[in-house]
Design a protein around this motif. Structure first.
Motif, PDB file in Angstrom:
ATOM      1  N   LYS A  65       1.259  -1.085  -0.280  1.00  0.00           N
ATOM      2  CA  LYS A  65      -0.076  -0.123   0.059  1.00  0.00           C
ATOM      3  C   LYS A  65       0.894   1.529  -0.007  1.00  0.00           C
ATOM      4  CE  LYS A  65      -2.462   2.622   3.620  1.00  0.00           C
ATOM      5  NZ  LYS A  65      -2.878   3.075   2.551  1.00  0.00           N
ATOM      6  N   LYS A 220     -12.578   0.579  -7.580  1.00  0.00           N
ATOM      7  CA  LYS A 220     -13.535   0.275  -6.774  1.00  0.00           C
ATOM      8  C   LYS A 220     -14.944  -0.214  -7.498  1.00  0.00           C
ATOM      9  CE  LYS A 220     -15.687   4.418  -9.494  1.00  0.00           C
ATOM     10  NZ  LYS A 220     -16.187   5.914  -8.877  1.00  0.00           N
ATOM     11  N   ASP A 249     -13.371  -2.157   3.142  1.00  0.00           N
ATOM     12  CA  ASP A 249     -12.179  -1.404   3.065  1.00  0.00           C
ATOM     13  C   ASP A 249     -10.672  -2.388   3.402  1.00  0.00           C
ATOM     14  OD1 ASP A 249     -12.771   0.172   1.064  1.00  0.00           O
ATOM     15  OD2 ASP A 249     -13.462   1.438   2.766  1.00  0.00           O
ATOM     16  N   SER A 250     -10.775  -2.009   4.175  1.00  0.00           N
ATOM     17  CA  SER A 250      -9.277  -2.940   5.697  1.00  0.00           C
ATOM     18  C   SER A 250      -9.520  -3.991   6.055  1.00  0.00           C
ATOM     19  CB  SER A 250      -9.220  -1.896   6.011  1.00  0.00           C
ATOM     20  OG  SER A 250      -7.653  -2.531   6.421  1.00  0.00           O
ATOM     21  N   VAL A 262      -6.305  -7.244   2.771  1.00  0.00           N
ATOM     22  CA  VAL A 262      -7.135  -5.974   2.025  1.00  0.00           C
ATOM     23  C   VAL A 262      -6.296  -4.919   3.015  1.00  0.00           C
ATOM     24  CG1 VAL A 262      -9.186  -5.041   0.891  1.00  0.00           C
ATOM     25  CG2 VAL A 262      -9.019  -6.991   1.269  1.00  0.00           C
ATOM     26  N   ASN A 263      -5.990  -3.410   1.189  1.00  0.00           N
ATOM     27  CA  ASN A 263      -5.327  -1.930   2.185  1.00  0.00           C
ATOM     28  C   ASN A 263      -6.194  -0.745   1.632  1.00  0.00           C
ATOM     29  OD1 ASN A 263      -4.396  -1.620   5.292  1.00  0.00           O
ATOM     30  ND2 ASN A 263      -3.166  -3.104   4.572  1.00  0.00           N
ATOM     31  N   PRO A 264      -6.916  -0.047   1.690  1.00  0.00           N
ATOM     32  CA  PRO A 264      -7.334   0.940   0.745  1.00  0.00           C
ATOM     33  C   PRO A 264      -5.831   2.089   0.508  1.00  0.00           C
ATOM     34  CG  PRO A 264      -7.315   1.667   3.258  1.00  0.00           C
ATOM     35  CD  PRO A 264      -7.225   0.484   2.917  1.00  0.00           C
ATOM     36  N   CYS A 265      -6.123   2.298  -1.192  1.00  0.00           N
ATOM     37  CA  CYS A 265      -4.854   3.293  -1.388  1.00  0.00           C
ATOM     38  C   CYS A 265      -5.581   4.124  -2.465  1.00  0.00           C
ATOM     39  CB  CYS A 265      -4.160   2.115  -1.954  1.00  0.00           C
ATOM     40  SG  CYS A 265      -3.718   1.295  -3.644  1.00  0.00           S
ATOM     41  N   TRP A 269      -8.901   2.974  -5.201  1.00  0.00           N
ATOM     42  CA  TRP A 269      -8.527   1.753  -5.413  1.00  0.00           C
ATOM     43  C   TRP A 269      -8.429   0.430  -4.042  1.00  0.00           C
ATOM     44  CZ3 TRP A 269      -4.007   3.880  -8.539  1.00  0.00           C
ATOM     45  CH2 TRP A 269      -5.361   4.142 -10.647  1.00  0.00           C
ATOM     46  N   LYS A 270      -7.605  -0.232  -4.184  1.00  0.00           N
ATOM     47  CA  LYS A 270      -7.120  -1.655  -2.773  1.00  0.00           C
ATOM     48  C   LYS A 270      -6.268  -1.832  -3.484  1.00  0.00           C
ATOM     49  CE  LYS A 270     -12.479  -1.911  -1.982  1.00  0.00           C
ATOM     50  NZ  LYS A 270     -13.646  -3.167  -1.239  1.00  0.00           N
TER      51      LYS A 270
END
Length: 494
Positions: A65, A220, A249-250, A262-265, A269-270
């Motif tokens: 990320k 998304k 999202d995380s 999972v991590n948002p960025c 986006w992920k």
């Protein structure tokens, strides 16, 4: 006599039956105990492995990320450099009152600036597109063909962030070969830049630690912008993974089939890291086979080998747990603490120290590390980073914390409690930072043509803060000042 022999034979048979029964029941008891101990040991091994692999994979996902956020931010920063040129954002090619000769000169000047920025970062496209579809700068034929006569209209539609007047898009008309970044220049013009999606392979490159891990970047709508698995880019992510992450999202989770983080960025986006659970527990499977083998031997020879069995199982588990613990805690390239472990340990040191404890948080950023990678190659860049880890270990004491908290960013929590007054403490910090800058200049990873330097920012606890977050913010501001002062220097936060 015959009756006596028959009774004797019957008695022998009863004894044999008794012996067989004793052997049978004894064997059942021994096997039961062995199975019970083996089952509990295997279960405990699985739990420990899952916990350690969870930490390792979560740390890897966070690193990925950080890598993609840093890369996208660099693209955005490069794009904004054009706004330093007044002609770039004031000129309007749609204005019919423009003097033809002056317009040609202005466009040539703008185009030269755009080309220089494009070459600096190896972009595919870097141009300004006007409402009348007039283009200044570098716009590839593939992009022109892809957008056709809707060039300006569709580029302007990509701007979806009102505050910054910009936006990202991947997969335009189903084409995932490039990723586009668009930023408004004025009411009749937008700046467009793009790079090949294949560039993300370097962004998501990791030093290992877990085999067969798949790294994906999704938008998304759950379409994969990038995947480390060939042939997946442009497709919707597999339903097995999608069902597990849902709308989170995380999240970090593991079940019988998959381990997923999972991590948002970036722009909604992920980053998703996933691997089959059986791959994660492969090392545990080897241990299970070993335990069962020893268990069978223990059932045959019973008590004699029970102590040896316990010792071997314990030794194997300790070795595995120690290995995984070290992997989860240490940056594999430099051998010092990774970001997550450094933050946790630094916070612990700062919070558990007594009122007389003093520490300096030294934030280090390698100057122009991308230039080193571009000129000498990524393999050489890794040698430079590894050499920096070794150099930090030689420069600082064993009670100082050393960590790599970014791609080319390092951090040191220096213990200066033994120094009596503030003036002496600042002198110690000043001397150590001067020594550190000199050490960076000498660190060329064996190539005299490579020049390495670092910009350094320093904050002091408790003067500038008592937690890692507070000290990091102060050191980051000081680091920014070092960058502004020409790099290859250090600044102590005031």
């Amino acid at each position: 006599m015959s009756k006596l022999l028959n009774k004797a034979d019957k008695g022998d048979k009863d004894v044999r039956r008794f012996k067989l029964a004793m052997i049978f029941y004894y064997a059942v008891i021994i096997i039961g105990i062995t199975v019970f101990i083996s089952w509990n040991t295997i279960k405990e091994t699985d739990d420990v492995l899952k916990s350690k692999v969870s930490e390792l994979t979560s740390a890897l996902n966070v690193q990925m990320k950080m890598n993609i956020d840093s890369y996208l931010s660099k693209v955005e920063t490069t794009a904004t450099l054009i706004f330093a040129e007044k002609d770039a954002y004031m000129y309007d090619a749609t204005d019919e009152s423009n003097d033809e000769y002056e317009a040609l000169n202005t466009e040539k000047y703008i185009s030269d600036k755009l080309y220089s920025l494009c070459l600096m970062e190896n972009f595919v496209d870097f141009s300004i597109v006007y409402r009348n579809d007039h283009v200044v700068g570098k716009l590839s034929n593939n992009t022109k063909d892809l957008f056709g006569d809707r060039l300006y209209e569709d580029l302007e539609a990509m701007i979806n962030r009102e505050r910054t007047h910009d936006g990202w898009l991947a997969g335009y008309n189903g084409n995932f070969n490039r990723i586009y970044y668009v930023k408004r220049v004025n009411d009749n013009a937008v700046l467009v830049t793009s790079f090949y999606t294949s560039e993300l392979k370097n962004v998501f490159e990791h030093p290992g630690g877990i085999e067969d891990i798949t790294i994906r970047l999704i938008e998304k709508d759950n379409v994969m912008i990038y995947s480390s698995e060939e042939g997946e880019t442009g497709n919707v992510i597999d339903s097995d993974i999608l069902e597990r992450i849902a709308e989170n999202d995380s999240v970090t989770l593991m079940d019988d089939e998959y381990f997923v983080t999972v991590n948002p960025c970036g722009d909604n986006w992920k980053v998703i890291c996933s691997t089959p659970t059986e791959v994660i527990l492969k090392e545990g499977g080897d241990i299970q086979l070993y335990i069962l083998t020893i268990g069978i031997i223990a059932a045959i020879i019973a008590i004699i080998l029970s102590v040896i069995l316990s010792f071997l199982i314990s030794r194997s588990m300790n070795k595995t747990v120690t290995s995984l613990s070290r992997k989860a805690r240490t940056d594999q390239l430099t051998g010092i603490l990774n970001k997550r472990s450094f933050e946790v340990m630094a916070d612990s040191v700062l919070k558990t120290g007594d009122s007389a404890a003093y520490h300096a948080l030294i934030l280090i950023d390698v100057d122009d590390f991308k230039g080193i990678n571009d000129h000498f190659g990524h393999a050489f860049g890794d040698k430079v980073l590894a050499a920096i880890g070794e150099m930090l270990r030689k420069t600082f004491r064993s009670d100082d914390l050393l960590g790599r908290i970014g791609g080319d960013e390092f951090c040191v929590l220096m213990n200066i409690t033994a120094v009596e007054n503030d003036a002496d403490r600042l002198e110690v910090i000043d001397k150590k930072c001067s020594e550190l800058c000199a050490a960076f200049r000498e660190n060329n990873a064996g190539d005299s043509n490579c020049k390495v330097s670092a910009s350094i920012g320093v904050s002091v606890s408790p003067t500038n803060g008592t937690s890692f977050g507070e000290l990091y913010d102060a050191s980051d501001k000081a680091l920014y000042a070092s960058k502004a002062n020409g790099k290859d220097t250090f600044t102590i936060y005031n």
